[in-house]
Enzyme design. Structure first.
Site, PDB file in Angstrom:
ATOM      1  N   ASN A 156      26.870  97.338  45.198  1.00  0.00           N
ATOM      2  CA  ASN A 156      28.150  97.125  44.536  1.00  0.00           C
ATOM      3  C   ASN A 156      29.084  98.306  44.757  1.00  0.00           C
ATOM      4  O   ASN A 156      30.301  98.142  44.869  1.00  0.00           O
ATOM      5  CB  ASN A 156      27.931  96.912  43.043  1.00  0.00           C
ATOM      6  N   ASP A 195      33.735 101.086  44.002  1.00  0.00           N
ATOM      7  CA  ASP A 195      33.261  99.769  44.433  1.00  0.00           C
ATOM      8  C   ASP A 195      33.593  99.521  45.902  1.00  0.00           C
ATOM      9  O   ASP A 195      34.702  99.805  46.360  1.00  0.00           O
ATOM     10  CB  ASP A 195      33.917  98.674  43.596  1.00  0.00           C
ATOM     11  N   ASP A 207      21.075  95.622  42.243  1.00  0.00           N
ATOM     12  CA  ASP A 207      21.752  96.199  41.087  1.00  0.00           C
ATOM     13  C   ASP A 207      23.154  95.605  40.929  1.00  0.00           C
ATOM     14  O   ASP A 207      23.845  95.354  41.926  1.00  0.00           O
ATOM     15  CB  ASP A 207      21.853  97.720  41.296  1.00  0.00           C
ATOM     16  N   HIS A 210      28.801  92.014  39.865  1.00  0.00           N
ATOM     17  CA  HIS A 210      30.049  92.758  40.051  1.00  0.00           C
ATOM     18  C   HIS A 210      30.415  92.988  41.522  1.00  0.00           C
ATOM     19  O   HIS A 210      31.230  93.861  41.818  1.00  0.00           O
ATOM     20  CB  HIS A 210      29.960  94.094  39.324  1.00  0.00           C
ATOM     21  N   GLU A 222      20.056  91.639  39.110  1.00  0.00           N
ATOM     22  CA  GLU A 222      20.458  92.062  37.770  1.00  0.00           C
ATOM     23  C   GLU A 222      21.806  91.418  37.462  1.00  0.00           C
ATOM     24  O   GLU A 222      22.842  91.874  37.928  1.00  0.00           O
ATOM     25  CB  GLU A 222      20.577  93.586  37.690  1.00  0.00           C
TER      26      GLU A 222
END
Length: 517
Positions: free
Chosen positions: A126, A197, A228, A232, A265
């Site tokens: 991410n 990001d 992870d 997002h 996740e």
């Protein structure tokens, strides 16, 4: 006569071997229902005396993982990073020098595989560190080739968002737009300014990520990835783009390794989590963790059983091909014993619940010896206690522990000789799961009879094997009536009793009863 007897015995052995494993024999059900052990290498075992855990230290303790009954290890981040937790990567194709060399890691892989232990590593895509070469280039100028590897915006176009506070289940940061120091352009970092990001709208970024995946699978030989912050990759208002990316990622990775294991996740409600399943066949069940603790707080026995049934049925409407990664604690939540009022009976029963429920359970290192820990996160990740401090040459010292110390936690070496220790309790219930297909693979059927509020009761059914499970989540004795054809008690904790078809469950007691053939 001897020849006939020999043929008879040989025939029996052939029938047995063709019918599968024998009763009470340990089986490995990973990944769909096997057990994964989460390790923070920094805190696990120090083999070279520098105070920091390392790959060679894990090699020395692989037999501990095997003895416990786990089938796989998930390593928290192992790549170079400027932080202790290493969730901000500076080099995706290397390992952190504190942990050893890549050759050390390959040796660890080899030794784990010899023991039939799979290895899953944290893959953090991410975001990167602000010290990653891509970001160092990206911030040099607007026309730098790496500029579009990250998300940039001019200050005046995001003025209304710079100080906006965004609170989600997995982040409570004050701001997501960050000034790199020259005042005009800001970059986006959802979690923290040190974690910019990546821009997954850029095809070059996606290709970089797929190459990183190929490297670890093909060149190094890991068995899978824990992904992870999977929710997002794109902003929260673009969930369909997130789902599409993970499908593409899965396709690219399975083309490299057909049996790759991917666990994501996605820290949210089941309605948000479920659409990720086509791309991420295994997803962490955060509802399980929080509902387990809530069930103890409210002494509501069926709260978790009903929630788990609801989640599983919901997922089955999305796809039949999913792995429910259940857990009772991990590196982001307070240690389980702390969450359960430091009550040893609750901790032992909580692992009973985890191991008798459907799913593919995760165990966080140190829970098997009753380690303690509270926020901030560093103190949920304190050093493992292998032996009393005077004898513990492998205990790490990178942090001064506040919770898990000799005065509060009995080290593993001592617990091994204690029949009632946490460690031996964990071993016993894990072995039960690994030798009983109904507990490992069976579906979940809720008990429909009348129950006292603190009792959790359900059936686990797999083909012709059926078991009944009951747990008393209170400190008061309760009685329940069960079907008459359940008679064979295969597990007891807390001195429960079965007389005819009535179970007496003392405080925090558990019982598993198998149906007669």
């Amino acid at each position: 006569m001897k020849l006939q007897l020999g043929l008879f015995i040989s025939t029996l052995l052939l029938i047995w071997s063709c019918s599968g494993k024998g009763k009470n024999e340990v089986e490995n059900h990973w990944p769909h229902a096997g057990i994964t052990y989460e390790i923070f290498i920094q805190s696990f075992y120090d083999s070279d005396g520098d105070g920091i855990g390392d790959f060679n230290g894990v090699i020395k303790k692989l037999d501990h993982v095997k003895e416990l009954g786990a089938n796989a290890i998930w390593f928290m981040p192992i790549m170079p990073s400027p932080t202790y937790h290493k969730y901000d990567v500076t080099d995706y194709k290397a390992v952190h020098p504190d942990y050893g060399t890549m050759d050390d890691f390959k040796q660890l892989l080899e030794e784990a595989h010899k023991r039939d232990i799979k290895i899953v590593i944290d893959l953090i895509i991410n975001h990167t560190s602000t010290e990653h070469p891509w970001f160092l280039e990206s911030k040099k100028s607007r026309d730098n080739p790496y500029r579009d590897y990250y998300v940039w915006a001019q200050k005046d176009t995001i003025a209304d968002f710079i100080n906006k506070k965004t609170i989600t289940l997995d982040s409570d940061n004050i701001r997501q737009w960050h000034d790199p120091g020259f005042g005009q352009d800001y970059y986006y970092g959802f979690f923290w300014g040190g974690m910019p990001d990546l821009n997954f709208d850029n095809p070059k970024v996606r290709e970089e990520i797929y190459e990183i995946g190929r490297f670890w699978l093909e060149d190094i030989g890991v068995d899978g990835f824990r992904l992870d912050a999977a929710k997002h990759i794109f902003p929260d208002d673009r969930p369909e783009d997130n789902h599409a990316f993970w499908k593409e990622f899965r396709d690219r990775m399975t083309a490299i390794k057909s049996d790759i294991y991917l666990v994501g996740e996605v820290y949210d409600r089941k309605e948000i989590v479920a659409p990720y399943l086509p791309g991420l066949p295994a997803l962490f069940n955060f509802d399980f963790h929080y509902t387990l603790i809530e069930a103890y707080q409210k002494e509501d026995g069926m709260l978790l059983a009903k929630k788990q049934k609801e989640v599983l049925d919901f997922y089955l409407d999305i796809t039949k091909d999913f792995i429910d990664a259940t857990f009772s604690s991990n590196h982001d939540q307070p240690r389980l014993l702390n969450s359960l009022d430091e009550n040893p009976r609750k901790l032992k029963q909580a692992i009973n619940i985890l191991m008798t429920m459907p799913g593919a359970p995760y165990l966080y290192y140190g829970e098997e010896i009753g380690m303690l820990g509270q926020k901030p996160d560093e103190h949920i990740r304190e050093p493992f206690l292998w032996d009393i401090k005077a004898n513990d040459k492998g205990r790490t010292s990178w942090i001064e522990p506040q919770y898990s110390i000799d005065e509060t936690v009995t080290p593993l070496a001592i617990q091994k000789s204690m029949s009632t220790s946490y460690f031996n309790h964990y071993k016993e219930i894990i072995r039960l799961r690994n030798t009983n297909r109904a507990l490992a693979l069976g579906n979940l059927e809720l008990y429909e009879g009348t129950l006292p509020d603190p009792i959790m009761a359900f059936f686990r059914n797999h083909k012709d094997q059926k078991v009944f499970v009951a747990h008393n989540l209170s400190d008061i004795t309760h009685h329940i009536v069960i079907p008459e054809d359940y008679h064979e008690v295969i597990y007891k904790y807390g001195s429960p009793e079965l007389e005819k078809n009535t179970i007496t469950l003392p405080a925090y007691a558990s019982i598993v009863i198998e149906k007669e053939d």
